[in-house]
Design a protein around this motif. Structure first.
Motif, PDB file in Angstrom:
ATOM      1  N   PRO A  50      31.322  42.179 -14.872  1.00  0.00           N
ATOM      2  CA  PRO A  50      32.419  42.236 -13.906  1.00  0.00           C
ATOM      3  C   PRO A  50      32.382  41.031 -12.968  1.00  0.00           C
ATOM      4  O   PRO A  50      31.358  40.351 -12.876  1.00  0.00           O
ATOM      5  N   PRO A  51      33.466  40.750 -12.257  1.00  0.00           N
ATOM      6  CA  PRO A  51      33.470  39.620 -11.331  1.00  0.00           C
ATOM      7  C   PRO A  51      32.280  39.702 -10.363  1.00  0.00           C
ATOM      8  O   PRO A  51      32.009  40.747  -9.788  1.00  0.00           O
ATOM      9  N   GLY A  52      31.549  38.590 -10.246  1.00  0.00           N
ATOM     10  CA  GLY A  52      30.412  38.529  -9.344  1.00  0.00           C
ATOM     11  C   GLY A  52      29.095  38.997  -9.930  1.00  0.00           C
ATOM     12  O   GLY A  52      28.048  38.856  -9.317  1.00  0.00           O
ATOM     13  N   ALA A  53      29.110  39.556 -11.139  1.00  0.00           N
ATOM     14  CA  ALA A  53      27.879  40.039 -11.772  1.00  0.00           C
ATOM     15  C   ALA A  53      27.083  38.860 -12.318  1.00  0.00           C
ATOM     16  O   ALA A  53      27.641  37.849 -12.739  1.00  0.00           O
ATOM     17  N   ALA A  54      25.767  39.008 -12.329  1.00  0.00           N
ATOM     18  CA  ALA A  54      24.892  37.943 -12.809  1.00  0.00           C
ATOM     19  C   ALA A  54      24.876  37.840 -14.329  1.00  0.00           C
ATOM     20  O   ALA A  54      24.678  36.771 -14.880  1.00  0.00           O
ATOM     21  N   GLY A  55      25.079  38.946 -15.017  1.00  0.00           N
ATOM     22  CA  GLY A  55      25.032  38.931 -16.475  1.00  0.00           C
ATOM     23  C   GLY A  55      25.699  40.153 -17.062  1.00  0.00           C
ATOM     24  O   GLY A  55      26.348  40.926 -16.354  1.00  0.00           O
ATOM     25  N   PHE A  56      25.511  40.324 -18.353  1.00  0.00           N
ATOM     26  CA  PHE A  56      26.128  41.439 -19.069  1.00  0.00           C
ATOM     27  C   PHE A  56      25.261  42.689 -18.980  1.00  0.00           C
ATOM     28  O   PHE A  56      24.041  42.618 -18.997  1.00  0.00           O
ATOM     29  N   ALA A  57      25.928  43.833 -18.893  1.00  0.00           N
ATOM     30  CA  ALA A  57      25.266  45.140 -18.919  1.00  0.00           C
ATOM     31  C   ALA A  57      26.276  46.164 -19.422  1.00  0.00           C
ATOM     32  O   ALA A  57      27.486  45.939 -19.367  1.00  0.00           O
ATOM     33  N   PHE A  58      25.791  47.293 -19.908  1.00  0.00           N
ATOM     34  CA  PHE A  58      26.666  48.366 -20.387  1.00  0.00           C
ATOM     35  C   PHE A  58      27.110  49.218 -19.200  1.00  0.00           C
ATOM     36  O   PHE A  58      26.664  50.346 -19.031  1.00  0.00           O
ATOM     37  N   LEU A  73      43.839  49.292 -24.365  1.00  0.00           N
ATOM     38  CA  LEU A  73      42.476  49.518 -23.912  1.00  0.00           C
ATOM     39  C   LEU A  73      42.449  49.363 -22.399  1.00  0.00           C
ATOM     40  O   LEU A  73      42.929  48.353 -21.873  1.00  0.00           O
ATOM     41  N   THR A  74      41.920  50.342 -21.702  1.00  0.00           N
ATOM     42  CA  THR A  74      41.728  50.242 -20.261  1.00  0.00           C
ATOM     43  C   THR A  74      40.234  50.070 -20.040  1.00  0.00           C
ATOM     44  O   THR A  74      39.441  50.945 -20.394  1.00  0.00           O
ATOM     45  N   LEU A  75      39.850  48.923 -19.495  1.00  0.00           N
ATOM     46  CA  LEU A  75      38.452  48.594 -19.248  1.00  0.00           C
ATOM     47  C   LEU A  75      38.162  48.839 -17.783  1.00  0.00           C
ATOM     48  O   LEU A  75      38.741  48.196 -16.915  1.00  0.00           O
ATOM     49  N   ARG A  76      37.280  49.787 -17.495  1.00  0.00           N
ATOM     50  CA  ARG A  76      37.010  50.215 -16.127  1.00  0.00           C
ATOM     51  C   ARG A  76      35.699  49.647 -15.605  1.00  0.00           C
ATOM     52  O   ARG A  76      34.656  49.823 -16.224  1.00  0.00           O
ATOM     53  N   HIS A  77      35.781  48.983 -14.454  1.00  0.00           N
ATOM     54  CA  HIS A  77      34.605  48.409 -13.793  1.00  0.00           C
ATOM     55  C   HIS A  77      33.877  49.487 -12.992  1.00  0.00           C
ATOM     56  O   HIS A  77      34.491  50.479 -12.578  1.00  0.00           O
ATOM     57  N   PRO A  78      32.599  49.276 -12.713  1.00  0.00           N
ATOM     58  CA  PRO A  78      31.838  50.249 -11.919  1.00  0.00           C
ATOM     59  C   PRO A  78      32.401  50.444 -10.507  1.00  0.00           C
ATOM     60  O   PRO A  78      32.259  51.512  -9.921  1.00  0.00           O
ATOM     61  N   ASP A  79      33.062  49.416  -9.960  1.00  0.00           N
ATOM     62  CA  ASP A  79      33.601  49.510  -8.592  1.00  0.00           C
ATOM     63  C   ASP A  79      34.975  50.170  -8.537  1.00  0.00           C
ATOM     64  O   ASP A  79      35.583  50.265  -7.471  1.00  0.00           O
ATOM     65  N   GLY A  80      35.494  50.615  -9.688  1.00  0.00           N
ATOM     66  CA  GLY A  80      36.801  51.273  -9.715  1.00  0.00           C
ATOM     67  C   GLY A  80      37.932  50.375 -10.189  1.00  0.00           C
ATOM     68  O   GLY A  80      39.007  50.867 -10.519  1.00  0.00           O
ATOM     69  N   GLY A  81      37.698  49.072 -10.225  1.00  0.00           N
ATOM     70  CA  GLY A  81      38.713  48.155 -10.735  1.00  0.00           C
ATOM     71  C   GLY A  81      38.868  48.322 -12.242  1.00  0.00           C
ATOM     72  O   GLY A  81      38.012  48.910 -12.907  1.00  0.00           O
ATOM     73  N   PHE A  82      39.969  47.831 -12.785  1.00  0.00           N
ATOM     74  CA  PHE A  82      40.189  47.950 -14.224  1.00  0.00           C
ATOM     75  C   PHE A  82      41.120  46.860 -14.714  1.00  0.00           C
ATOM     76  O   PHE A  82      41.840  46.230 -13.937  1.00  0.00           O
ATOM     77  N   ARG A  83      41.097  46.646 -16.014  1.00  0.00           N
ATOM     78  CA  ARG A  83      42.008  45.743 -16.719  1.00  0.00           C
ATOM     79  C   ARG A  83      42.544  46.465 -17.938  1.00  0.00           C
ATOM     80  O   ARG A  83      41.849  47.280 -18.548  1.00  0.00           O
ATOM     81  N   ALA A 116      37.552  37.116 -21.731  1.00  0.00           N
ATOM     82  CA  ALA A 116      37.432  36.700 -20.335  1.00  0.00           C
ATOM     83  C   ALA A 116      38.795  36.881 -19.682  1.00  0.00           C
ATOM     84  O   ALA A 116      39.810  36.418 -20.194  1.00  0.00           O
ATOM     85  N   LEU A 117      38.786  37.586 -18.541  1.00  0.00           N
ATOM     86  CA  LEU A 117      40.042  37.888 -17.860  1.00  0.00           C
ATOM     87  C   LEU A 117      39.773  38.175 -16.385  1.00  0.00           C
ATOM     88  O   LEU A 117      38.983  39.060 -16.055  1.00  0.00           O
ATOM     89  N   GLY A 118      40.377  37.401 -15.522  1.00  0.00           N
ATOM     90  CA  GLY A 118      40.281  37.655 -14.087  1.00  0.00           C
ATOM     91  C   GLY A 118      38.864  37.607 -13.531  1.00  0.00           C
ATOM     92  O   GLY A 118      38.517  38.414 -12.682  1.00  0.00           O
ATOM     93  N   GLY A 119      38.041  36.688 -13.999  1.00  0.00           N
ATOM     94  CA  GLY A 119      36.683  36.572 -13.495  1.00  0.00           C
ATOM     95  C   GLY A 119      35.700  37.546 -14.122  1.00  0.00           C
ATOM     96  O   GLY A 119      34.522  37.541 -13.795  1.00  0.00           O
ATOM     97  N   ALA A 120      36.160  38.381 -15.022  1.00  0.00           N
ATOM     98  CA  ALA A 120      35.289  39.334 -15.723  1.00  0.00           C
ATOM     99  C   ALA A 120      35.227  38.955 -17.195  1.00  0.00           C
ATOM    100  O   ALA A 120      36.129  38.298 -17.713  1.00  0.00           O
ATOM    101  N   ARG A 121      34.145  39.369 -17.841  1.00  0.00           N
ATOM    102  CA  ARG A 121      34.003  39.155 -19.279  1.00  0.00           C
ATOM    103  C   ARG A 121      33.603  40.480 -19.918  1.00  0.00           C
ATOM    104  O   ARG A 121      32.820  41.232 -19.356  1.00  0.00           O
ATOM    105  N   TYR A 122      34.170  40.732 -21.088  1.00  0.00           N
ATOM    106  CA  TYR A 122      33.949  41.984 -21.804  1.00  0.00           C
ATOM    107  C   TYR A 122      33.571  41.667 -23.238  1.00  0.00           C
ATOM    108  O   TYR A 122      34.168  40.775 -23.845  1.00  0.00           O
ATOM    109  N   ARG A 123      32.625  42.399 -23.798  1.00  0.00           N
ATOM    110  CA  ARG A 123      32.280  42.271 -25.207  1.00  0.00           C
ATOM    111  C   ARG A 123      32.781  43.522 -25.915  1.00  0.00           C
ATOM    112  O   ARG A 123      32.385  44.631 -25.582  1.00  0.00           O
TER     113      ARG A 123
END
Length: 137
Positions: A50-58, A73-83, A116-123
């Motif tokens: 997610p934006p500001g994260a140091a690396g990848f995690a599940f 696909l709705t990708l949900r961040h731990p902070d409540g944000g989504f793409r 990569a989208l909006g400062g976040a990266r997803y695998r």
């Protein structure tokens, strides 16, 4: 016949035990990683940064919604944000389904893409056609 089988078994055991352990460590690491990925997938999580994260995690959730327009696909961040992404059938993989930003899709393997989208990266799992392993330098 019994002697041959016993000799062969002992030879195989000696060869396996004679390795320096590096191969065994790689195999154990690969198995642990595969298990971790399977567990995360079963729990509805994907690997993301997610934006500001140091690396990848599940830590990102994923919801799938099939509509007449296609699969969203709705990708949900731990902070409540989504793409939201729309899965395409024209070879691009996915496109951003909301906002003005364009999704950057990079194939990582024959069954994995990075978006990569909006400062976040997803695998994301995906079928990558015509995948070629990168050449070692």
């Amino acid at each position: 016949m019994c002697t041959r089988i016993s000799s062969l078994t002992i030879a195989v055991a000696l060869l396996a035990g004679g390795c320096d352990g590096k191969l065994q460590d790689k195999v154990a690491t690969a198995k642990a990683d595969a298990g971790r990925r399977a567990l995360a997938a079963a729990e509805g999580r994907i690997e993301c940064s997610p934006p500001g994260a140091a690396g990848f995690a599940f830590v990102c959730g994923i919801d799938r919604t099939q509509t007449q327009d296609g699969l969203y696909l709705t990708l949900r961040h731990p902070d409540g944000g989504f793409r939201r992404l729309l899965v395409t059938r024209d070879g691009r993989g996915v496109v951003a389904a909301d906002g003005a930003e364009k999704a950057q899709v990079t194939p990582l393997a024959s069954d994995l893409i990075e978006v990569a989208l909006g400062g976040a990266r997803y695998r994301l799992p995906a079928t990558v056609r015509h995948w070629k392993e990168p050449k070692a330098t």
